[in-house]
Design an enzyme around this catalytic site. Structure first.
Site, short mmCIF file in Angstrom:
data_model
loop_
_atom_site.label_atom_id
_atom_site.label_comp_id
_atom_site.label_asym_id
_atom_site.label_seq_id
_atom_site.Cartn_x
_atom_site.Cartn_y
_atom_site.Cartn_z
N LYS A 28 51.61 7.16 21.78
CA LYS A 28 50.17 7.19 21.98
C LYS A 28 49.51 7.80 20.75
CE LYS A 28 49.91 7.50 27.04
NZ LYS A 28 49.33 8.26 28.18
N CYS A 48 28.36 36.12 32.92
CA CYS A 48 29.59 36.14 32.12
C CYS A 48 29.89 37.56 31.65
CB CYS A 48 29.45 35.22 30.91
SG CYS A 48 30.84 35.33 29.76
N GLY A 167 44.62 26.90 30.88
CA GLY A 167 44.82 28.17 31.57
C GLY A 167 43.73 29.19 31.38
N ALA A 168 42.60 28.81 30.78
CA ALA A 168 41.51 29.76 30.54
C ALA A 168 40.78 30.06 31.85
CB ALA A 168 40.54 29.22 29.51
N SER A 169 40.67 31.33 32.18
CA SER A 169 39.95 31.72 33.40
C SER A 169 38.48 31.98 33.13
CB SER A 169 40.59 32.98 34.00
OG SER A 169 40.58 34.04 33.06
N HIS A 172 33.94 31.58 28.16
CA HIS A 172 33.52 32.28 26.94
C HIS A 172 34.75 32.48 26.06
CE1 HIS A 172 30.48 35.29 25.16
NE2 HIS A 172 31.51 35.21 24.31
N HIS A 174 37.77 33.42 23.99
CA HIS A 174 38.48 34.68 23.84
C HIS A 174 39.97 34.40 23.65
CE1 HIS A 174 39.08 33.66 28.08
NE2 HIS A 174 40.13 34.45 28.07
N CYS A 204 65.52 32.40 4.10
CA CYS A 204 64.73 32.25 5.32
C CYS A 204 64.66 30.79 5.71
CB CYS A 204 63.33 32.83 5.10
SG CYS A 204 62.12 32.36 6.37
N GLU A 317 61.45 17.60 32.08
CA GLU A 317 61.28 18.72 31.15
C GLU A 317 61.70 20.04 31.80
OE1 GLU A 317 58.33 15.60 29.76
OE2 GLU A 317 59.02 16.38 31.68
#
Length: 351
Positions: A28, A48, A167-169, A172, A174, A204, A317
């Site tokens: 896709k 808020c 997953g943002a509650s 605004h 942050h 490395c 998965e």
């Protein structure tokens, strides 16, 4: 580089040794993902807790960049850090490690903080001014340095959840910081892989990875004198992008002001390219850095991973740990490179 064909490919992450499937047969591109943009936000929301004037709705700030004539926990700030009101871990107490038969346990000691990125409710880290983005990343650094002084902590993760699917509650903009008294298993995979390569090659693995990606060029999205952004060879997610410092640097907190500025510039650029190309998708980003209060860190190389949430991990998965990526990283990098022209995104600034 193996040629990308219509057949699926199994690709192995050279650091963690995890396999992914690049399902090129059902590949896709940007316009094939059915992303529904979330509704636009207003500049200020009375309810808020992260908007100016509502400082009383959050726990007292632990850090704020504010005007000299403003008071703590009052308006006048432009970046603010507060403890999470519902923390996953508690800052007070002792670890009290104990055994419970064959099981191990300890008290849930740690730090859980929120970095509020702008006074404007409708701005994101991608759309604030360049100076504001620099201040946000400088706040990250300040908090990591401060929490490192607490010898109970072994790892500090900085991460961002954008959008409901991400997953943002709170809408605004942050980020969050969690300090833990253990090094998480996923992080240990990266640490162990980097150490294994360093012990064998005396180099490395991430520095070598950068050199190879620059030589090939096909997965490079953007670069400046300090950083390179690329889609990794064994990306788990469509349009997954890493931003990595050119200089070998185990810890994010070791950056100086000029390096922070270059990082903010390329980070904003990549987020704008992803947003424009994919209709402002939800995403997560995670800042992978060396553990703290450890004897060995020289073989790690910090980097930021940006993962647009375009697909959902399902039974295969979750059952195997093998992710199916429906967009080849080479195609993803090509799409993101042309975003600058297609969507009039200002080119990445030179540090």
């Amino acid at each position: 580089m193996p040629k990308v064909t219509a057949h699926p490919q199994l690709r192995k992450d050279p650091v963690t040794r995890e396999w992914v499937i690049v399902a090129t047969g059902r590949s896709k591109r940007t316009d094939e993902f059915k992303i529904v943009a979330e509704p636009p936000l207003r500049e200020h929301e009375d309810a808020c807790p992260f908007c100016p004037g509502n400082e009383y709705m959050t726990p007292p700030e632990v850090l704020a960049y504010r005007s000299a004539d403003s008071a703590p926990n009052k308006p006048g700030w432009w970046a603010r850090v507060v403890p999470n009101k519902f923390p996953a871990l508690a800052i007070e107490g002792e670890l009290d490690r104990t055994g419970y038969g064959m099981y191990d346990q300890m008290n849930g000691i740690g730090a859980h903080e929120v970095i509020i990125e702008s006074v404007d409710h409708n701005r994101s880290i991608a759309t604030v001014t360049g100076l504001q983005a620099q201040e946000v990343f400088w706040a990250y650094r300040d908090r990591v340095l401060d929490l490192t002084q607490d010898k109970r902590f072994q790892y500090i993760l900085l991460f961002k959840n954008k959008g409901r699917i991400g997953g943002a509650s709170q809408p605004h903009s942050h980020c969050q910081l969690v300090a833990t008294p253990i090094v998480p298993a996923n992080v240990m995979l990266k640490i162990a892989g980097a150490a294994r390569y360093y012990d064998f090659h005396d180099r490395c693995i991430y520095c070598d990875m950068l050199k190879q990606e620059e030589q090939l060029g096909e997965r490079i999205v953007a670069q400046n004198p300090e950083f390179v952004a690329f889609c990794p060879f064994a990306a788990k997610y469509p349009y997954e992008t890493w931003i990595m410092p050119r200089r070998h640097m185990p810890s994010f907190a070791a950056m100086e002001r000029g390096t922070i500025n270059a990082f903010a510039s390329i980070c904003q650029y990549i987020l704008r390219c992803i947003g424009a190309s994919l209709n402002d998708p939800p995403y997560n980003f995670m800042l992978h850095t060396a553990p703290v209060n450890q004897d060995r860190e020289c073989d790690f190389h910090w980097h930021l991973t940006i993962m647009p949430r375009l697909t959902i991990a399902a039974g295969f998965e979750l059952g195997t740990g093998i992710y199916i990526n429906v967009t080849a990283p080479e195609d993803a990098a090509s799409d993101l490179r042309v975003a600058e022209l297609n969507f009039n995104i200002p080119p990445v600034a030179v540090a």
